[in-house]
Each structure stands twice: as C-alpha cells, then as structure tokens.
Design an enzyme around this catalytic site. Structure first.
Site, PDB file in Angstrom:
ATOM      1  N   GLU A 172      22.543  47.027  37.664  1.00  0.00           N
ATOM      2  CA  GLU A 172      22.076  47.432  38.983  1.00  0.00           C
ATOM      3  C   GLU A 172      23.232  47.707  39.938  1.00  0.00           C
ATOM      4  OE1 GLU A 172      17.741  45.321  39.152  1.00  0.00           O
ATOM      5  OE2 GLU A 172      19.415  44.097  39.767  1.00  0.00           O
TER       6      GLU A 172
ATOM      7  N   CYS B 297      27.476  48.241  46.358  1.00  0.00           N
ATOM      8  CA  CYS B 297      27.828  47.066  45.560  1.00  0.00           C
ATOM      9  C   CYS B 297      27.708  47.456  44.088  1.00  0.00           C
ATOM     10  CB  CYS B 297      26.862  45.934  45.917  1.00  0.00           C
ATOM     11  SG  CYS B 297      27.204  44.430  45.015  1.00  0.00           S
TER      12      CYS B 297
ATOM     13  N   CYS C 110      27.022  38.484  32.682  1.00  0.00           N
ATOM     14  CA  CYS C 110      28.260  37.798  33.055  1.00  0.00           C
ATOM     15  C   CYS C 110      28.336  36.512  32.245  1.00  0.00           C
ATOM     16  CB  CYS C 110      28.260  37.468  34.547  1.00  0.00           C
ATOM     17  SG  CYS C 110      29.829  36.778  35.120  1.00  0.00           S
TER      18      CYS C 110
ATOM     19  N   CYS D 140      28.229  30.697  36.645  1.00  0.00           N
ATOM     20  CA  CYS D 140      28.152  30.063  37.965  1.00  0.00           C
ATOM     21  C   CYS D 140      26.705  29.603  38.146  1.00  0.00           C
ATOM     22  CB  CYS D 140      28.551  31.040  39.065  1.00  0.00           C
ATOM     23  SG  CYS D 140      30.262  31.595  38.915  1.00  0.00           S
TER      24      CYS D 140
ATOM     25  N   CYS E 186      23.926  31.571  40.357  1.00  0.00           N
ATOM     26  CA  CYS E 186      23.867  33.038  40.269  1.00  0.00           C
ATOM     27  C   CYS E 186      22.855  33.479  39.228  1.00  0.00           C
ATOM     28  CB  CYS E 186      25.243  33.593  39.926  1.00  0.00           C
ATOM     29  SG  CYS E 186      25.259  35.386  39.827  1.00  0.00           S
TER      30      CYS E 186
ATOM     31  N   GLY F 125      28.697  40.787  36.905  1.00  0.00           N
ATOM     32  CA  GLY F 125      29.914  40.693  36.094  1.00  0.00           C
ATOM     33  C   GLY F 125      31.139  40.225  36.847  1.00  0.00           C
ATOM     34  N   GLU F 126      32.165  39.886  36.070  1.00  0.00           N
ATOM     35  CA  GLU F 126      33.437  39.458  36.646  1.00  0.00           C
ATOM     36  C   GLU F 126      34.438  40.609  36.461  1.00  0.00           C
ATOM     37  OE1 GLU F 126      34.967  37.097  38.506  1.00  0.00           O
ATOM     38  OE2 GLU F 126      36.724  38.301  38.081  1.00  0.00           O
TER      39      GLU F 126
ATOM     40  N   SER G  72      35.874  41.436  44.070  1.00  0.00           N
ATOM     41  CA  SER G  72      35.520  40.028  44.236  1.00  0.00           C
ATOM     42  C   SER G  72      35.654  39.306  42.902  1.00  0.00           C
ATOM     43  CB  SER G  72      34.083  39.920  44.748  1.00  0.00           C
ATOM     44  OG  SER G  72      33.716  38.566  44.849  1.00  0.00           O
TER      45      SER G  72
ATOM     46  N   SER H  97      35.470  34.073  45.331  1.00  0.00           N
ATOM     47  CA  SER H  97      34.254  33.268  45.408  1.00  0.00           C
ATOM     48  C   SER H  97      34.641  31.798  45.354  1.00  0.00           C
ATOM     49  CB  SER H  97      33.339  33.616  44.234  1.00  0.00           C
ATOM     50  OG  SER H  97      32.899  34.944  44.368  1.00  0.00           O
ATOM     51  N   LEU H  98      34.719  31.165  46.503  1.00  0.00           N
ATOM     52  CA  LEU H  98      35.191  29.779  46.554  1.00  0.00           C
ATOM     53  C   LEU H  98      34.020  28.780  46.455  1.00  0.00           C
ATOM     54  CD1 LEU H  98      37.869  28.270  46.735  1.00  0.00           C
ATOM     55  CD2 LEU H  98      37.578  28.184  49.219  1.00  0.00           C
ATOM     56  N   HIS H  99      33.122  28.846  47.402  1.00  0.00           N
ATOM     57  CA  HIS H  99      31.861  28.075  47.374  1.00  0.00           C
ATOM     58  C   HIS H  99      31.964  26.561  47.497  1.00  0.00           C
ATOM     59  CE1 HIS H  99      30.186  31.906  46.405  1.00  0.00           C
ATOM     60  NE2 HIS H  99      30.722  31.936  45.203  1.00  0.00           N
TER      61      HIS H  99
ATOM     62  N   ASN I 217      20.695  33.065  48.035  1.00  0.00           N
ATOM     63  CA  ASN I 217      19.513  33.867  47.717  1.00  0.00           C
ATOM     64  C   ASN I 217      18.829  33.291  46.489  1.00  0.00           C
ATOM     65  OD1 ASN I 217      19.775  35.974  49.740  1.00  0.00           O
ATOM     66  ND2 ASN I 217      21.637  36.515  48.633  1.00  0.00           N
TER      67      ASN I 217
ATOM     68  N   CYS J  48      22.877  39.338  47.181  1.00  0.00           N
ATOM     69  CA  CYS J  48      23.940  38.737  46.363  1.00  0.00           C
ATOM     70  C   CYS J  48      23.355  37.748  45.373  1.00  0.00           C
ATOM     71  CB  CYS J  48      24.918  37.931  47.212  1.00  0.00           C
ATOM     72  SG  CYS J  48      25.615  38.817  48.552  1.00  0.00           S
TER      73      CYS J  48
HETATM   74  N1  SAH Z   1      32.103  37.658  39.509  1.00  0.00           N
HETATM   75  C1  SAH Z   1      32.544  38.080  40.799  1.00  0.00           C
HETATM   76  C2  SAH Z   1      31.685  39.174  41.340  1.00  0.00           C
HETATM   77  C3  SAH Z   1      30.287  38.731  41.744  1.00  0.00           C
HETATM   78  S1  SAH Z   1      30.258  38.903  43.451  1.00  0.00           S
HETATM   79  C4  SAH Z   1      32.660  36.890  41.723  1.00  0.00           C
HETATM   80  O1  SAH Z   1      32.285  35.796  41.308  1.00  0.00           O
HETATM   81  O2  SAH Z   1      33.183  37.028  42.824  1.00  0.00           O
HETATM   82  C5  SAH Z   1      28.813  38.244  43.955  1.00  0.00           C
HETATM   83  C6  SAH Z   1      29.018  37.204  45.060  1.00  0.00           C
HETATM   84  O3  SAH Z   1      27.746  36.629  45.345  1.00  0.00           O
HETATM   85  C7  SAH Z   1      29.906  36.061  44.599  1.00  0.00           C
HETATM   86  O4  SAH Z   1      30.607  35.505  45.664  1.00  0.00           O
HETATM   87  C8  SAH Z   1      28.882  35.115  44.080  1.00  0.00           C
HETATM   88  O5  SAH Z   1      29.395  33.823  43.946  1.00  0.00           O
HETATM   89  C9  SAH Z   1      27.803  35.232  45.127  1.00  0.00           C
HETATM   90  N2  SAH Z   1      26.490  34.767  44.652  1.00  0.00           N
HETATM   91  C10 SAH Z   1      26.101  34.611  43.381  1.00  0.00           C
HETATM   92  N3  SAH Z   1      24.836  34.165  43.330  1.00  0.00           N
HETATM   93  C11 SAH Z   1      24.419  34.045  44.597  1.00  0.00           C
HETATM   94  C12 SAH Z   1      23.183  33.663  45.195  1.00  0.00           C
HETATM   95  N4  SAH Z   1      22.138  33.322  44.446  1.00  0.00           N
HETATM   96  N5  SAH Z   1      23.096  33.702  46.531  1.00  0.00           N
HETATM   97  C13 SAH Z   1      24.138  34.084  47.276  1.00  0.00           C
HETATM   98  N6  SAH Z   1      25.329  34.463  46.774  1.00  0.00           N
HETATM   99  C14 SAH Z   1      25.462  34.438  45.450  1.00  0.00           C
END
Ligand code: SAH
Length: 381
Positions: free
Chosen positions: A96, A109, A116, A120, A123, A169-170, A201, A223-225, A308, A351
């Site tokens: 997508e 995007c 992937c 995570c 995700c 994907g990464e 990203s 993507s730190l989180h 999300n 996202c």
């Molecule tokens: N693999 C890369 C590219 C994905 S980017 C990465 O990890 O950065 C997508 C972004 O959305 C990342 O920051 C990811 O961590 C975040 N993301 C993934 N699942 C999500 C969700 N359910 N709600 C909000 N953000 C999310």
C-alpha cells in the site's frame, strides 16, 4: 524478447539509464534525460508516444525495454482527502501507498518491502511477516502511480511535494533499491523533490544509518518509541541488537555530516505504556544530549504519533490530554515536539495500519532472519 526479459526502465536511476543508453543501445547519454521526462513529468509509458525520440530508437527501446509501473488493484479515497492505493507487486503480493494532502503540501507514504520482519509489537505490518524486498521499479512505481493520479508536474504543477519512506517495511534493509528510488525522487528529470523533502524512516539499523549518510542527503526519521532500553526492546525487538545509546550516536554522526538537517524521532503514544511524565522527562534528556553533541539547537525533534489500533492489538491510543501533557513537558524542556494528526484512519491508511497482501510469509520469514542477521549486518562491520 518477452516483457519479463526486458529491462524495466523504472529500475534505473539517471546514472543507470545513461549507461543503458550508452552501453546497451549505443546511443547518446542525454537520451536518458529525455526519456525520464516522458516517464516522470508526463507519465507516459508507451515508447510510441515519445515523439522526440527517433523512430529507430523507439523500435530499439520496444525490443529491449519496458516502462512498467505496478498495477492498481484498489484505489481508495478517504473522507479527509487522504488516498490509498493497493498495488500489485506479483501474483501473490500487494503493498500500500498513501497520499496525505495538507495545507500547501502533499506527502506520499511509500513502502519498501512486502511485509516486514522487524516485529515491532505495535505495528500491523509486523503481524503479516516478511515476504521480500521491493525492486527500485516497485518503489518508484508507487510515486509514479500517485503522481499520475494527481496530475503532478514537477517544477510546475506540484501536487506531490514530499515523500516519506514510512509505509510497509524497513527501508534500510532494502538499501540499494531504496537509495536508487530516492535518487529518482530527487532528480530534476525525475520527481524533482528537494533533498530534505524526502524522508527515510528507520527502526534503527545503526550500520546502515552510517552508510546512508555516505551516499544520500535525505532527511532521517528514527522510530524511537521509548526512552529506556528495557521498554524499547519490548516494543522494537531490534533494540536488542542496536540499543538506544548506539542508535543515538549514529544519529549524531548523521547530523554532523549534514550540517543543516534535523532528525525526527517518532514516538507512538500508547496508553499506560510509554506516555507517562517520567517517559517524557527521560526522552527530553536524550534529545538534549543529541543537540549538545552536535552543538546545534533543535537538531533532534520529536514527532508524537497517536497509536493507531488494528485488529488483535493489545495496545490502546493514549488519551488526548496525556498526549498534550507529554508534549508540554518536552516543549518546556526545550525540545521541538509536534503531534502528528491522524489521517486516513477511515480507510486504514494511518501509520502502522498498512497491510497490503503478504503471502508465503513463514518460509520467507526464516530466510529474512538468516539474511538480516548474517548478510546485511556483517557486510558492514
Ligand atoms: N520500518 C520503518 C518504516 C515504518 S515507518 C520504521 O520503523 O521507521 C512507520 C512509522 O509508524 C514508524 O515510526 C512506526 O514505528 C510507526 N507505527 C507503526 N505502527 C504504528 C501504529 N499502530 N500506530 C502509530 N504508529 C505506528
């Protein structure tokens, strides 16, 4: 020659196309520029329509090459102007891409892999496993489909102003194809986007961040989180291999090599998981440490993403007030912090909600694990 044996010109960036014209077709290199304009500025795929190329050259191209963007399987507009495409990659797989219009800009995007393998925990793409890397044509093809749909003309009628490699994907695990596609995005004969308007990203592949800094000038998002290794390893298992200190040092090196760029840290807000005041304070410390090491204020920026939800997840979105309080703590600590507005969630385009169609995942998953842990990482070290 049947179509599958022909070169798909979407797989080649300007360098590659110049070489193809000179070495394979015995033509002048500037023909590459003409053809790029047909493909990326006028959205023409049929050589017969490329009227400034001579008849002989067109015939030569017909016999050796194709311009083949991915087929659109589903075209889904959202009520808020967001637009999602499901694009066929092969018989079994689809990915997508999402377009998000916003005051004066249009962001696409883009996905880099089918599925992937990083797993995570929050995700939706992760729940599908990994199938394969996308080719350059499959990556730039997503931009091509959106640009054609929008009637985008680089430099004149800009509808598409930004690309973020934030889909499925990464991207750093599909390094060469992603770098080549990003070069077409930024090429004046391609989509003509400014360097800083293309953002990659990553979940934090340290050696690949260094490699990216050597070959490309795009913006970096990480993507730190979570602000501690304990929590981050739980949410982003890759953290076990590249813990926060090593990751942030790689970000410092990236920022030092790119004097004017900032780095965005994505932080998905999950109720009761990573959204407490203590998390905000720890995060602010990490961000300030980066600015101090680079000796430039606001090098590190934070982008808070309300979580999300998707079917089967154990996480919940943080309440609005918690997100605001979290943002305020960071702002008060002098850290530039934005809250990303959730867009397109009525069409599952937000996202972490991208799913596509990923087949064959179990076999590929094992292959992916073997490859990422041996190949791509040892190759660098
Ligand atoms: N693999 C890369 C590219 C994905 S980017 C990465 O990890 O950065 C997508 C972004 O959305 C990342 O920051 C990811 O961590 C975040 N993301 C993934 N699942 C999500 C969700 N359910 N709600 C909000 N953000 C999310």
């Amino acid at each position: 020659m049947n179509d599958t044996a022909k070169v798909n010109l979407l797989d080649l960036d300007r360098d590659g196309l110049e070489r193809f014209f000179a070495e394979e077709l015995g033509e002048k290199r500037f023909r590459a520029h003409q053809i790029m304009k047909w493909i990326y500025h006028r959205h023409v795929c049929d050589f017969a329509e490329m009227s400034d190329l001579g008849k002989d050259l067109r015939a030569k191209l017909e016999s050796r090459a194709v311009v083949m963007p991915p087929p659109v399987i589903l075209d889904k507009p959202s009520t808020d102007g967001t637009h999602k495409w499901l694009l066929g990659m092969d018989q079994a797989n689809a990915i997508e891409a999402v377009f998000i219009p916003d005051k004066g800009r249009g962001t696409l995007c883009v996905s880099s892999q089918v599925g992937c393998g990083l797993n995570c925990q929050f995700c939706s793409t992760a729940t599908q496993g990994f199938n394969r890397n996308l080719s350059t044509a499959e990556i730039i093809g997503q931009v091509w489909v959106a640009a054609k749909h929008l009637g985008n003309v680089p430099h004149r009628q800009r509808k598409l102003t930004n690309v973020v490699m934030m889909g499925m994907g990464e991207p750093l695990l599909n390094f060469d194809n992603v770098v080549r596609a990003m070069s077409i995005m930024r090429d004046d004969y391609g989509f003509g986007l400014a360097n800083k308007r293309v953002t990659l990203s990553t979940a934090g592949l340290v050696p690949m961040i260094d490699r990216l800094s050597e070959v490309s000038d795009v913006s970096l998002a990480v993507s730190l989180h979570a602000p501690t290794d304990e929590l981050r390893t739980e949410l982003v298992p890759l953290n076990k291999k590249y813990p926060i200190d090593e990751l942030l040092d790689a970000c410092v090196r990236y920022a030092l090599r790119k004097p004017r760029t900032s780095i965005t840290f994505e932080y998905t807000m999950m109720q009761g998981v990573n959204d407490l005041p203590e998390h905000a304070r720890a995060l602010a410390k990490l961000m300030r440490r980066i600015d101090a090491k680079v000796q430039r204020a606001n090098t590190a920026k934070v982008n808070l993403i309300p979580f999300n939800p998707f079917a089967g997840t154990r996480f919940e979105r943080s309440e609005e007030t918690r997100i605001r309080d979290f943002q305020k703590l960071l702002l008060d600590a002098g850290v530039l912090t934005m809250v990303r507005r959730t867009r397109g969630d009525d069409i599952d385009a937000a996202c972490g909600q991208l799913k596509g169609q990923v087949m064959d995942k179990t076999r590929r998953q094992a292959e992916f694990k073997r490859k990422t842990h041996i190949d791509s990482i040892t190759r660098i070290n």
